[in-house]
Design a protein around this motif. Structure first.
Motif, PDB file in Angstrom:
ATOM      1  N   ALA A 123       0.828  -1.204   0.000  1.00  0.00           N
ATOM      2  CA  ALA A 123       0.000   0.000   0.000  1.00  0.00           C
ATOM      3  C   ALA A 123       0.864   1.256   0.000  1.00  0.00           C
ATOM      4  O   ALA A 123       0.532   2.251  -0.672  1.00  0.00           O
ATOM      5  CB  ALA A 123      -0.935  -0.001   1.214  1.00  0.00           C
ATOM      6  N   TYR A 124       1.972   1.217   0.724  1.00  0.00           N
ATOM      7  CA  TYR A 124       2.833   2.406   0.773  1.00  0.00           C
ATOM      8  C   TYR A 124       3.483   2.665  -0.583  1.00  0.00           C
ATOM      9  O   TYR A 124       3.554   3.823  -1.031  1.00  0.00           O
ATOM     10  CB  TYR A 124       3.907   2.259   1.845  1.00  0.00           C
ATOM     11  N   LEU A 125       3.951   1.620  -1.242  1.00  0.00           N
ATOM     12  CA  LEU A 125       4.556   1.816  -2.558  1.00  0.00           C
ATOM     13  C   LEU A 125       3.546   2.393  -3.545  1.00  0.00           C
ATOM     14  O   LEU A 125       3.880   3.245  -4.378  1.00  0.00           O
ATOM     15  CB  LEU A 125       5.108   0.496  -3.080  1.00  0.00           C
ATOM     16  N   ARG A 126       2.311   1.939  -3.438  1.00  0.00           N
ATOM     17  CA  ARG A 126       1.271   2.472  -4.312  1.00  0.00           C
ATOM     18  C   ARG A 126       1.003   3.946  -4.007  1.00  0.00           C
ATOM     19  O   ARG A 126       0.831   4.767  -4.929  1.00  0.00           O
ATOM     20  CB  ARG A 126      -0.011   1.655  -4.174  1.00  0.00           C
ATOM     21  N   SER A 127       0.949   4.292  -2.722  1.00  0.00           N
ATOM     22  CA  SER A 127       0.677   5.686  -2.357  1.00  0.00           C
ATOM     23  C   SER A 127       1.847   6.588  -2.733  1.00  0.00           C
ATOM     24  O   SER A 127       1.659   7.731  -3.160  1.00  0.00           O
ATOM     25  CB  SER A 127       0.379   5.798  -0.859  1.00  0.00           C
ATOM     26  N   LEU A 128       3.068   6.072  -2.606  1.00  0.00           N
ATOM     27  CA  LEU A 128       4.245   6.839  -3.020  1.00  0.00           C
ATOM     28  C   LEU A 128       4.213   7.101  -4.520  1.00  0.00           C
ATOM     29  O   LEU A 128       4.527   8.211  -4.982  1.00  0.00           O
ATOM     30  CB  LEU A 128       5.514   6.064  -2.643  1.00  0.00           C
TER      31      LEU A 128
ATOM     32  N   ALA B 245       1.644   9.763  -5.388  1.00  0.00           N
ATOM     33  CA  ALA B 245       2.099  11.106  -5.022  1.00  0.00           C
ATOM     34  C   ALA B 245       3.137  11.644  -6.005  1.00  0.00           C
ATOM     35  O   ALA B 245       3.408  12.845  -6.021  1.00  0.00           O
ATOM     36  CB  ALA B 245       2.691  11.091  -3.609  1.00  0.00           C
ATOM     37  N   ASN B 246       3.706  10.760  -6.832  1.00  0.00           N
ATOM     38  CA  ASN B 246       4.752  11.170  -7.775  1.00  0.00           C
ATOM     39  C   ASN B 246       4.512  10.529  -9.143  1.00  0.00           C
ATOM     40  O   ASN B 246       5.436  10.059  -9.802  1.00  0.00           O
ATOM     41  CB  ASN B 246       6.125  10.744  -7.235  1.00  0.00           C
ATOM     42  N   ASP B 247       3.248  10.521  -9.577  1.00  0.00           N
ATOM     43  CA  ASP B 247       2.885   9.752 -10.766  1.00  0.00           C
ATOM     44  C   ASP B 247       3.422  10.317 -12.072  1.00  0.00           C
ATOM     45  O   ASP B 247       3.304   9.664 -13.113  1.00  0.00           O
ATOM     46  CB  ASP B 247       1.370   9.565 -10.843  1.00  0.00           C
ATOM     47  N   GLU B 248       4.003  11.501 -12.049  1.00  0.00           N
ATOM     48  CA  GLU B 248       4.621  12.015 -13.267  1.00  0.00           C
ATOM     49  C   GLU B 248       6.070  11.555 -13.403  1.00  0.00           C
ATOM     50  O   GLU B 248       6.694  11.756 -14.447  1.00  0.00           O
ATOM     51  CB  GLU B 248       4.558  13.547 -13.288  1.00  0.00           C
ATOM     52  N   THR B 249       6.590  10.938 -12.332  1.00  0.00           N
ATOM     53  CA  THR B 249       8.003  10.559 -12.315  1.00  0.00           C
ATOM     54  C   THR B 249       8.212   9.055 -12.184  1.00  0.00           C
ATOM     55  O   THR B 249       9.129   8.496 -12.790  1.00  0.00           O
ATOM     56  CB  THR B 249       8.735  11.265 -11.151  1.00  0.00           C
ATOM     57  N   ILE B 250       7.365   8.385 -11.396  1.00  0.00           N
ATOM     58  CA  ILE B 250       7.556   6.956 -11.157  1.00  0.00           C
ATOM     59  C   ILE B 250       6.271   6.186 -11.439  1.00  0.00           C
ATOM     60  O   ILE B 250       5.186   6.768 -11.512  1.00  0.00           O
ATOM     61  CB  ILE B 250       8.017   6.672  -9.709  1.00  0.00           C
ATOM     62  N   GLN B 251       6.406   4.881 -11.595  1.00  0.00           N
ATOM     63  CA  GLN B 251       5.253   4.016 -11.853  1.00  0.00           C
ATOM     64  C   GLN B 251       5.354   2.757 -10.998  1.00  0.00           C
ATOM     65  O   GLN B 251       6.437   2.336 -10.604  1.00  0.00           O
ATOM     66  CB  GLN B 251       5.173   3.648 -13.330  1.00  0.00           C
ATOM     67  N   PHE B 252       4.194   2.171 -10.713  1.00  0.00           N
ATOM     68  CA  PHE B 252       4.105   0.938  -9.932  1.00  0.00           C
ATOM     69  C   PHE B 252       3.737  -0.177 -10.897  1.00  0.00           C
ATOM     70  O   PHE B 252       2.630  -0.212 -11.429  1.00  0.00           O
ATOM     71  CB  PHE B 252       3.048   1.090  -8.836  1.00  0.00           C
ATOM     72  N   GLU B 253       4.687  -1.071 -11.163  1.00  0.00           N
ATOM     73  CA  GLU B 253       4.483  -2.135 -12.139  1.00  0.00           C
ATOM     74  C   GLU B 253       5.114  -3.425 -11.624  1.00  0.00           C
ATOM     75  O   GLU B 253       5.744  -3.441 -10.570  1.00  0.00           O
ATOM     76  CB  GLU B 253       5.133  -1.753 -13.486  1.00  0.00           C
ATOM     77  N   LEU B 254       4.973  -4.489 -12.388  1.00  0.00           N
ATOM     78  CA  LEU B 254       5.670  -5.721 -12.051  1.00  0.00           C
ATOM     79  C   LEU B 254       7.156  -5.551 -12.354  1.00  0.00           C
ATOM     80  O   LEU B 254       7.542  -4.848 -13.287  1.00  0.00           O
ATOM     81  CB  LEU B 254       5.109  -6.891 -12.852  1.00  0.00           C
TER      82      LEU B 254
END
Length: 250
Positions: free
Chosen positions: A122-127, A130-139
């Motif tokens: 959950a924390y990685l997703r929230s991080l 909060a920075n969706d123009e710079t990082i992404q949550f993927e496999l």
């Protein structure tokens, strides 16, 4: 050489070969028990990690086994900068047990609870939000079907992210340990205070700051883990954008 001596030598060699085969089989079974990871979880993968030992290191708990002035050139202009929000206090208790495989690198003691792993995810997703123009949550592109934080597709990545293909963080679901890329200053601090250790391939196939963070065992550990995660993203994205910490862990 007498027949008796020959027989003794042959018997000794047979015992040595049998012992070696038993040890190899046990090592192979321990490797397979980790399940899917970056290398194939089969005999070919086991042989591959053995071959990789030629370029691996065993001094993974030595804080800085390198010339900082030389190595930081390959780790970017911010290699000697710390991105931790606060100095790390020493981790309580002994380091967890880490089998000596070149890969995968996992802990088999003091693993995270199911609830803790949910909080980490959950924390990685929230991080990322909060920075969706710079990082992404993927496999993960390094470990397969595990949660990972990567530089957002389309952005030009710093050269020190080339070895990880733009990936900066991934969590290992079986145990809750985390691989992340830290600045050299922060990796040194993590190792000195007992929160983690370098990967055996750091300094060769992986950057010197590629570090294993031990699984959080408590909420206090979790807070420290969040700081180290943010430090990783802060370092990896320093030449692109400032990183915002999420307001909460969910």
């Amino acid at each position: 050489m007498s027949s008796a001596v020959t027989t003794s030598v042959v018997a000794a060699l047979a015992v040595a070969c049998a012992s070696l085969l038993i040890a190899a089989y046990r090592d192979y079974r321990a490797y397979i028990a980790f399940g899917p990871h970056g290398l194939p979880d089969n005999f070919r993968g086991w042989c591959t990690q053995l071959l990789l030992s030629r370029v691996s290191r065993k001094d993974t708990t030595v804080p800085a086994p390198y010339d900082m002035e030389v190595v930081k050139k390959s780790c970017g202009p911010n290699a000697s900068t710390s991105y931790l929000a606060r100095p790390l206090a020493a981790r309580r208790g002994p380091r967890p047990e880490i089998p000596g495989f070149t890969a995968p690198q996992r802990q088999v003691t003091a693993t995270a609870s199911s609830d803790m792993k949910l909080q980490m995810d959950a924390y990685l997703r929230s991080l990322t939000r909060a920075n969706d123009e710079t990082i992404q949550f993927e496999l993960s592109v390094l470990e397969g079907p595990v949660p990972a934080v990567q530089l957002k597709k389309g952005l030009e990545r710093p050269h020190y992210l080339d070895k990880t293909k733009g990936e900066m963080i991934h969590v290992h679901p079986p145990d809750g340990s985390t691989h992340l890329l830290l600045s050299l200053a922060d990796s040194k601090a993590v190792i000195e205070t007992g929160w983690g250790q370098r990967h055996r391939l750091s300094g060769s196939l992986l950057g010197w700051g590629y570090t294993l963070i031990y699984a959080p065992r408590s909420q206090a550990d979790f807070e420290t883990w969040k700081d180290m995660v943010c430090a990783s993203v802060g370092y990896c994205c320093a030449e692109i954008s400032a990183i915002q910490s999420p307001l909460s862990g969910g």
